[in-house]
Design a protein around this motif. Structure first.
Motif, PDB file in Angstrom:
ATOM      1  N   ALA A  32       0.851  -1.189   0.000  1.00 30.42           N
ATOM      2  CA  ALA A  32       0.000   0.000   0.000  1.00 30.42           C
ATOM      3  C   ALA A  32       0.891   1.245   0.000  1.00 30.42           C
ATOM      4  N   GLN A  33       0.434   2.272  -0.673  1.00 28.12           N
ATOM      5  CA  GLN A  33       1.172   3.526  -0.681  1.00 28.12           C
ATOM      6  C   GLN A  33       1.079   4.181   0.696  1.00 28.12           C
ATOM      7  N   ALA A  34       2.217   4.523   1.236  1.00 23.52           N
ATOM      8  CA  ALA A  34       2.223   5.195   2.533  1.00 23.52           C
ATOM      9  C   ALA A  34       1.663   6.601   2.374  1.00 23.52           C
ATOM     10  N   ASP A  35       0.813   6.973   3.280  1.00 26.09           N
ATOM     11  CA  ASP A  35       0.192   8.296   3.266  1.00 26.09           C
ATOM     12  C   ASP A  35       0.266   8.855   4.679  1.00 26.09           C
ATOM     13  N   PRO A  36       1.496   9.175   5.144  1.00 26.03           N
ATOM     14  CA  PRO A  36       1.619   9.630   6.533  1.00 26.03           C
ATOM     15  C   PRO A  36       1.004  10.999   6.738  1.00 26.03           C
ATOM     16  N   ALA A  37       0.544  11.237   7.941  1.00 23.83           N
ATOM     17  CA  ALA A  37       0.083  12.564   8.319  1.00 23.83           C
ATOM     18  C   ALA A  37       1.319  13.438   8.492  1.00 23.83           C
ATOM     19  N   GLU A  38       1.196  14.691   8.102  1.00 25.10           N
ATOM     20  CA  GLU A  38       2.317  15.620   8.178  1.00 25.10           C
ATOM     21  C   GLU A  38       2.070  16.631   9.293  1.00 25.10           C
ATOM     22  N   VAL A  39       3.065  16.808  10.144  1.00 24.05           N
ATOM     23  CA  VAL A  39       3.001  17.833  11.187  1.00 24.05           C
ATOM     24  C   VAL A  39       3.383  19.154  10.526  1.00 24.05           C
ATOM     25  N   VAL A  40       2.438  20.092  10.466  1.00 18.00           N
ATOM     26  CA  VAL A  40       2.693  21.366   9.790  1.00 18.00           C
ATOM     27  C   VAL A  40       2.734  22.558  10.749  1.00 18.00           C
ATOM     28  N   GLY A  41       2.465  22.321  12.015  1.00 22.48           N
ATOM     29  CA  GLY A  41       2.538  23.393  12.998  1.00 22.48           C
ATOM     30  C   GLY A  41       2.529  22.855  14.411  1.00 22.48           C
ATOM     31  N   ILE A  42       3.295  23.515  15.291  1.00 24.84           N
ATOM     32  CA  ILE A  42       3.356  23.124  16.700  1.00 24.84           C
ATOM     33  C   ILE A  42       3.427  24.388  17.543  1.00 24.84           C
ATOM     34  N   GLU A  43       2.612  24.439  18.565  1.00 22.73           N
ATOM     35  CA  GLU A  43       2.695  25.497  19.573  1.00 22.73           C
ATOM     36  C   GLU A  43       2.670  24.820  20.934  1.00 22.73           C
ATOM     37  N   ALA A  44       3.415  25.378  21.868  1.00 25.16           N
ATOM     38  CA  ALA A  44       3.419  24.832  23.227  1.00 25.16           C
ATOM     39  C   ALA A  44       3.646  25.958  24.213  1.00 25.16           C
ATOM     40  N   GLN A  45       3.022  25.787  25.373  1.00 21.19           N
ATOM     41  CA  GLN A  45       3.213  26.765  26.436  1.00 21.19           C
ATOM     42  C   GLN A  45       3.073  26.080  27.777  1.00 21.19           C
ATOM     43  N   PRO A  46       3.866  26.538  28.755  1.00 28.54           N
ATOM     44  CA  PRO A  46       3.719  25.961  30.089  1.00 28.54           C
ATOM     45  C   PRO A  46       2.353  26.325  30.661  1.00 28.54           C
ATOM     46  N   ALA A  47       1.769  25.394  31.376  1.00 29.49           N
ATOM     47  CA  ALA A  47       0.469  25.600  32.016  1.00 29.49           C
ATOM     48  C   ALA A  47       0.616  25.323  33.508  1.00 29.49           C
ATOM     49  N   ALA A  48      -0.459  25.453  34.231  1.00 30.53           N
ATOM     50  CA  ALA A  48      -0.432  25.227  35.681  1.00 30.53           C
ATOM     51  C   ALA A  48       0.094  23.831  36.010  1.00 30.53           C
ATOM     52  N   GLU A  49      -0.320  22.854  35.222  1.00 28.90           N
ATOM     53  CA  GLU A  49       0.148  21.477  35.426  1.00 28.90           C
ATOM     54  C   GLU A  49       0.666  20.945  34.102  1.00 28.90           C
ATOM     55  N   GLY A  50       1.972  20.990  33.923  1.00 23.07           N
ATOM     56  CA  GLY A  50       2.562  20.497  32.691  1.00 23.07           C
ATOM     57  C   GLY A  50       2.491  21.520  31.574  1.00 23.07           C
ATOM     58  N   TRP A  51       2.564  21.040  30.334  1.00 23.01           N
ATOM     59  CA  TRP A  51       2.550  21.890  29.144  1.00 23.01           C
ATOM     60  C   TRP A  51       1.299  21.628  28.329  1.00 23.01           C
ATOM     61  N   ARG A  52       0.869  22.645  27.597  1.00 21.54           N
ATOM     62  CA  ARG A  52      -0.238  22.518  26.655  1.00 21.54           C
ATOM     63  C   ARG A  52       0.360  22.563  25.247  1.00 21.54           C
ATOM     64  N   PHE A  53       0.055  21.546  24.445  1.00 25.12           N
ATOM     65  CA  PHE A  53       0.513  21.462  23.068  1.00 25.12           C
ATOM     66  C   PHE A  53      -0.663  21.569  22.113  1.00 25.12           C
ATOM     67  N   SER A  54      -0.476  22.350  21.055  1.00 25.35           N
ATOM     68  CA  SER A  54      -1.424  22.426  19.949  1.00 25.35           C
ATOM     69  C   SER A  54      -0.646  22.037  18.695  1.00 25.35           C
ATOM     70  N   VAL A  55      -1.097  20.985  18.039  1.00 30.07           N
ATOM     71  CA  VAL A  55      -0.396  20.457  16.866  1.00 30.07           C
ATOM     72  C   VAL A  55      -1.336  20.510  15.672  1.00 30.07           C
ATOM     73  N   THR A  56      -0.806  21.013  14.564  1.00 27.90           N
ATOM     74  CA  THR A  56      -1.560  21.081  13.318  1.00 27.90           C
ATOM     75  C   THR A  56      -1.065  19.984  12.389  1.00 27.90           C
ATOM     76  N   LEU A  57      -2.003  19.161  11.912  1.00 24.72           N
ATOM     77  CA  LEU A  57      -1.700  18.063  10.993  1.00 24.72           C
ATOM     78  C   LEU A  57      -2.349  18.308   9.646  1.00 24.72           C
ATOM     79  N   ALA A  58      -1.698  17.787   8.612  1.00 23.03           N
ATOM     80  CA  ALA A  58      -2.285  17.746   7.271  1.00 23.03           C
ATOM     81  C   ALA A  58      -2.217  16.297   6.805  1.00 23.03           C
TER      82      ALA A  58
END
Length: 116
Positions: free
Chosen positions: A14-40
């Motif tokens: 089968a032809q591989a069709d991986p998801a691509e990470v096109v954006g990442i944002e992260a910031q420290p939060a009260a407990e751990g970090w918050r990540f926002s990831v954009t996929l295509a």
């Protein structure tokens, strides 16, 4: 005389069709970090869609994961977030790995330098 018709198409991988990470944002939060990831990904519906991403350390240790419960056919690229990712104090870079329901976890990761 018999003719043998090869069924080569059935043997092709089968032809591989991986998801691509096109954006990442992260910031420290009260407990751990918050990540926002954009996929295509060429989501086609329930048969082939990006179904998650995760945050890893350099050695491959998984420290956060965001499952995706449904296809995003008409929403490309798309961003989803997760919170509470605990990152060791001495770590300055993490890696994001995407997943599809067809191919599983991608071979490649996307490095991300943590804002400090």
């Amino acid at each position: 005389m018999k003719y043998i018709i090869p069924l080569l198409l059935l043997a092709l991988p089968a032809q591989a069709d991986p998801a691509e990470v096109v954006g990442i944002e992260a910031q420290p939060a009260a407990e751990g970090w918050r990540f926002s990831v954009t996929l295509a990904h060429g989501d086609t519906g329930w048969d082939d869609y990006a179904d998650g991403w995760r945050v890893e350390l350099e050695d491959g240790t998984v420290i956060g994961e965001r499952p995706l419960a449904h296809p995003h056919v008409n929403e490309q690229p798309f961003t989803r977030s997760t919170s509470g990712v605990v990152i060791p104090e001495d770590v300055t870079q993490v890696y994001i790995r995407a997943r599809t329901n067809v191919d599983g976890w991608a071979d490649d990761t996307t490095p991300f330098a943590l804002p400090r």
